[in-house]
Design a protein around this motif. Structure first.
Motif, PDB file in Angstrom:
ATOM      1  N   MET A   1       0.801  -1.245  -0.051  1.00  0.00           N
ATOM      2  CA  MET A   1      -0.109  -0.048   0.019  1.00  0.00           C
ATOM      3  C   MET A   1       1.049   1.231  -0.031  1.00  0.00           C
ATOM      4  SD  MET A   1      -1.617   0.668   3.707  1.00  0.00           S
ATOM      5  CE  MET A   1      -2.016  -0.906   4.167  1.00  0.00           C
ATOM      6  N   ARG A   2       0.329   2.538  -0.197  1.00  0.00           N
ATOM      7  CA  ARG A   2       0.967   3.567  -0.391  1.00  0.00           C
ATOM      8  C   ARG A   2       0.688   4.515   1.059  1.00  0.00           C
ATOM      9  NH1 ARG A   2       4.184   4.500  -4.419  1.00  0.00           N
ATOM     10  NH2 ARG A   2       3.767   3.159  -6.204  1.00  0.00           N
ATOM     11  N   CYS A   3       1.413   5.316   1.277  1.00  0.00           N
ATOM     12  CA  CYS A   3       1.287   6.345   2.379  1.00  0.00           C
ATOM     13  C   CYS A   3       0.326   7.221   1.926  1.00  0.00           C
ATOM     14  CB  CYS A   3       2.461   6.937   3.101  1.00  0.00           C
ATOM     15  SG  CYS A   3       2.310   8.309   4.242  1.00  0.00           S
ATOM     16  N   LEU A   4      -0.833   7.480   2.796  1.00  0.00           N
ATOM     17  CA  LEU A   4      -1.871   8.675   2.372  1.00  0.00           C
ATOM     18  C   LEU A   4      -1.163  10.071   2.076  1.00  0.00           C
ATOM     19  CD1 LEU A   4      -4.999   7.678   4.440  1.00  0.00           C
ATOM     20  CD2 LEU A   4      -4.684   7.421   1.800  1.00  0.00           C
ATOM     21  N   LEU A   5      -0.099  10.338   2.939  1.00  0.00           N
ATOM     22  CA  LEU A   5       0.429  11.754   3.097  1.00  0.00           C
ATOM     23  C   LEU A   5       1.557  11.871   1.761  1.00  0.00           C
ATOM     24  CD1 LEU A   5       0.416  12.544   6.785  1.00  0.00           C
ATOM     25  CD2 LEU A   5      -1.350  13.186   5.130  1.00  0.00           C
ATOM     26  N   CYS A   6       2.601  10.981   1.898  1.00  0.00           N
ATOM     27  CA  CYS A   6       3.595  11.284   0.941  1.00  0.00           C
ATOM     28  C   CYS A   6       3.459  10.253  -0.298  1.00  0.00           C
ATOM     29  CB  CYS A   6       5.051  10.911   1.784  1.00  0.00           C
ATOM     30  SG  CYS A   6       5.223   9.082   2.323  1.00  0.00           S
ATOM     31  N   GLU A   7       2.585   9.315  -0.332  1.00  0.00           N
ATOM     32  CA  GLU A   7       2.296   8.248  -1.389  1.00  0.00           C
ATOM     33  C   GLU A   7       3.403   7.219  -1.655  1.00  0.00           C
ATOM     34  OE1 GLU A   7       0.872  10.543  -4.731  1.00  0.00           O
ATOM     35  OE2 GLU A   7      -0.937  11.121  -3.571  1.00  0.00           O
ATOM     36  N   LYS A   8       4.475   7.254  -0.860  1.00  0.00           N
ATOM     37  CA  LYS A   8       5.408   6.383  -0.729  1.00  0.00           C
ATOM     38  C   LYS A   8       5.079   5.101  -0.365  1.00  0.00           C
ATOM     39  CE  LYS A   8       9.311   9.588  -0.584  1.00  0.00           C
ATOM     40  NZ  LYS A   8      10.351   9.969   0.237  1.00  0.00           N
ATOM     41  N   PRO A   9       5.765   3.846  -0.890  1.00  0.00           N
ATOM     42  CA  PRO A   9       5.248   2.446  -0.399  1.00  0.00           C
ATOM     43  C   PRO A   9       5.314   2.583   1.130  1.00  0.00           C
ATOM     44  CG  PRO A   9       6.638   2.126  -2.229  1.00  0.00           C
ATOM     45  CD  PRO A   9       6.684   3.706  -1.942  1.00  0.00           C
ATOM     46  N   SER A  10       4.365   1.685   1.989  1.00  0.00           N
ATOM     47  CA  SER A  10       4.416   1.833   3.207  1.00  0.00           C
ATOM     48  C   SER A  10       3.530   0.779   3.662  1.00  0.00           C
ATOM     49  CB  SER A  10       3.729   3.074   3.826  1.00  0.00           C
ATOM     50  OG  SER A  10       3.513   3.013   5.344  1.00  0.00           O
ATOM     51  N   PHE A  11       3.863   0.163   4.908  1.00  0.00           N
ATOM     52  CA  PHE A  11       3.177  -1.115   5.676  1.00  0.00           C
ATOM     53  C   PHE A  11       1.832  -0.577   6.374  1.00  0.00           C
ATOM     54  CE2 PHE A  11       7.312  -3.178   5.083  1.00  0.00           C
ATOM     55  CZ  PHE A  11       6.881  -4.370   4.349  1.00  0.00           C
ATOM     56  N   SER A  12       2.084   0.670   6.648  1.00  0.00           N
ATOM     57  CA  SER A  12       0.917   1.559   7.415  1.00  0.00           C
ATOM     58  C   SER A  12       0.411   2.399   6.410  1.00  0.00           C
ATOM     59  CB  SER A  12       1.526   2.144   8.458  1.00  0.00           C
ATOM     60  OG  SER A  12       0.507   2.647   9.109  1.00  0.00           O
ATOM     61  N   VAL A  13      -1.066   2.779   6.677  1.00  0.00           N
ATOM     62  CA  VAL A  13      -1.818   3.898   5.856  1.00  0.00           C
ATOM     63  C   VAL A  13      -1.213   4.974   6.026  1.00  0.00           C
ATOM     64  CG1 VAL A  13      -3.419   4.207   7.516  1.00  0.00           C
ATOM     65  CG2 VAL A  13      -4.058   4.309   5.227  1.00  0.00           C
TER      66      VAL A  13
ATOM     67  N   PHE B   1       4.539  14.943  10.393  1.00  0.00           N
ATOM     68  CA  PHE B   1       3.221  15.899  10.078  1.00  0.00           C
ATOM     69  C   PHE B   1       2.141  15.558  11.065  1.00  0.00           C
ATOM     70  CE2 PHE B   1       5.065  14.711   5.731  1.00  0.00           C
ATOM     71  CZ  PHE B   1       5.714  16.161   5.347  1.00  0.00           C
ATOM     72  N   LEU B   2       2.279  14.658  11.967  1.00  0.00           N
ATOM     73  CA  LEU B   2       1.176  14.247  12.832  1.00  0.00           C
ATOM     74  C   LEU B   2       1.735  14.352  14.226  1.00  0.00           C
ATOM     75  CD1 LEU B   2      -0.572  11.362  10.788  1.00  0.00           C
ATOM     76  CD2 LEU B   2      -1.172  13.688  11.044  1.00  0.00           C
ATOM     77  N   PHE B   3       2.545  15.259  14.535  1.00  0.00           N
ATOM     78  CA  PHE B   3       3.070  15.464  15.939  1.00  0.00           C
ATOM     79  C   PHE B   3       1.905  16.186  16.608  1.00  0.00           C
ATOM     80  CE2 PHE B   3       5.099  17.149  19.481  1.00  0.00           C
ATOM     81  CZ  PHE B   3       5.835  16.140  20.127  1.00  0.00           C
ATOM     82  N   PRO B   4       1.183  15.685  17.672  1.00  0.00           N
ATOM     83  CA  PRO B   4       0.039  16.426  18.438  1.00  0.00           C
ATOM     84  C   PRO B   4       0.643  17.485  19.220  1.00  0.00           C
ATOM     85  CG  PRO B   4       0.161  14.347  19.196  1.00  0.00           C
ATOM     86  CD  PRO B   4       1.540  14.417  18.121  1.00  0.00           C
ATOM     87  N   THR B   5      -0.206  18.576  19.347  1.00  0.00           N
ATOM     88  CA  THR B   5      -0.011  19.492  20.214  1.00  0.00           C
ATOM     89  C   THR B   5      -1.279  19.833  21.056  1.00  0.00           C
ATOM     90  OG1 THR B   5      -0.575  21.178  18.663  1.00  0.00           O
ATOM     91  CG2 THR B   5       1.981  20.665  18.999  1.00  0.00           C
ATOM     92  N   PHE B   6      -1.193  19.992  22.329  1.00  0.00           N
ATOM     93  CA  PHE B   6      -2.272  19.887  23.021  1.00  0.00           C
ATOM     94  C   PHE B   6      -2.961  21.269  23.236  1.00  0.00           C
ATOM     95  CE2 PHE B   6      -4.351  18.749  27.349  1.00  0.00           C
ATOM     96  CZ  PHE B   6      -4.600  17.711  27.180  1.00  0.00           C
TER      97      PHE B   6
END
Length: 190
Positions: free
Chosen positions: A1-13, A22-27
């Motif tokens: 599958m491909r990463c939804l964000l960078c579109e590179k091959p990935s085992f995770s969505v 890109f997904l580092f949370p801030t409170f």
């Protein structure tokens, strides 16, 4: 599958690199009524495309990644003197899974236990793109079952006006539950 964000091959969505870049949370904290707060981890603009995945077959994988990065980390640091129950807002499955149940499940820890199927909307009105006035004129009309006299945390994916969370809080309080705060992935006002 491909990463939804960078579109590179990935085992995770969403690949690990994109998760950390890109997904580092801030409170973020927002007062909804005197002494009652909502805490969120992202602004809506950061997650808007990912949150819309709840309408698609792969959305559960996206929500599991987001929940792990935010809700699960929160639960690891949450300390309270008694067991607290995570209550997902309207956790029925419309698209093969419940995105709010995924968020609540991520809170399961030593101090937090998820409770499912207890807070359901009887009015399934769509709020997307609607203003505060529309939301207030068309309340969710929550039905509460199987929970009373507990300390709780409300869970949802997005907060816009806060009307749904306030209504859910009132429904829980009618059965003598204490609502500490609410947690959402994203805040539309950020």
């Amino acid at each position: 599958m491909r990463c939804l964000l960078c579109e590179k091959p990935s085992f995770s969505v969403i690949c690990k690199k994109c998760q950390s870049n890109f997904l580092f949370p801030t409170f973020h904290k927002r007062e909804l009524e005197e002494g009652f707060y909502n805490y969120s981890f992202y602004s809506l603009s950061e997650l808007e495309d990912l949150l819309s995945s709840k309408y698609y077959f792969f959305g559960d994988r996206v929500f599991n990644v987001l929940a792990k990065l935010s809700f699960e980390r929160f639960a690891l640091n949450f300390k309270f003197d008694e067991i607290t129950y995570a209550v997902p807002i309207d956790d029925h499955s419309r698209h093969e899974f419940s995105h709010t149940a995924i968020l609540a499940r991520a809170l399961n820890s030593k101090n937090i236990k998820a409770q499912y199927n207890v807070l359901r909307a009887t009015n399934i009105v769509k709020y997307a793109g609607k203003d505060k006035e529309y939301r207030e004129k068309n309340p969710r009309q929550f039905k509460l079952t199987n929970i009373h006299d507990k300390t709780t945390i409300l869970c949802d994916d997005i907060i816009t006006t806060g009307a749904t969370i306030r209504e859910a809080k009132k429904a829980l309080e009618k059965k003598n539950n204490k609502v500490l705060f609410s947690l959402t992935l994203a805040d539309a006002k950020l």
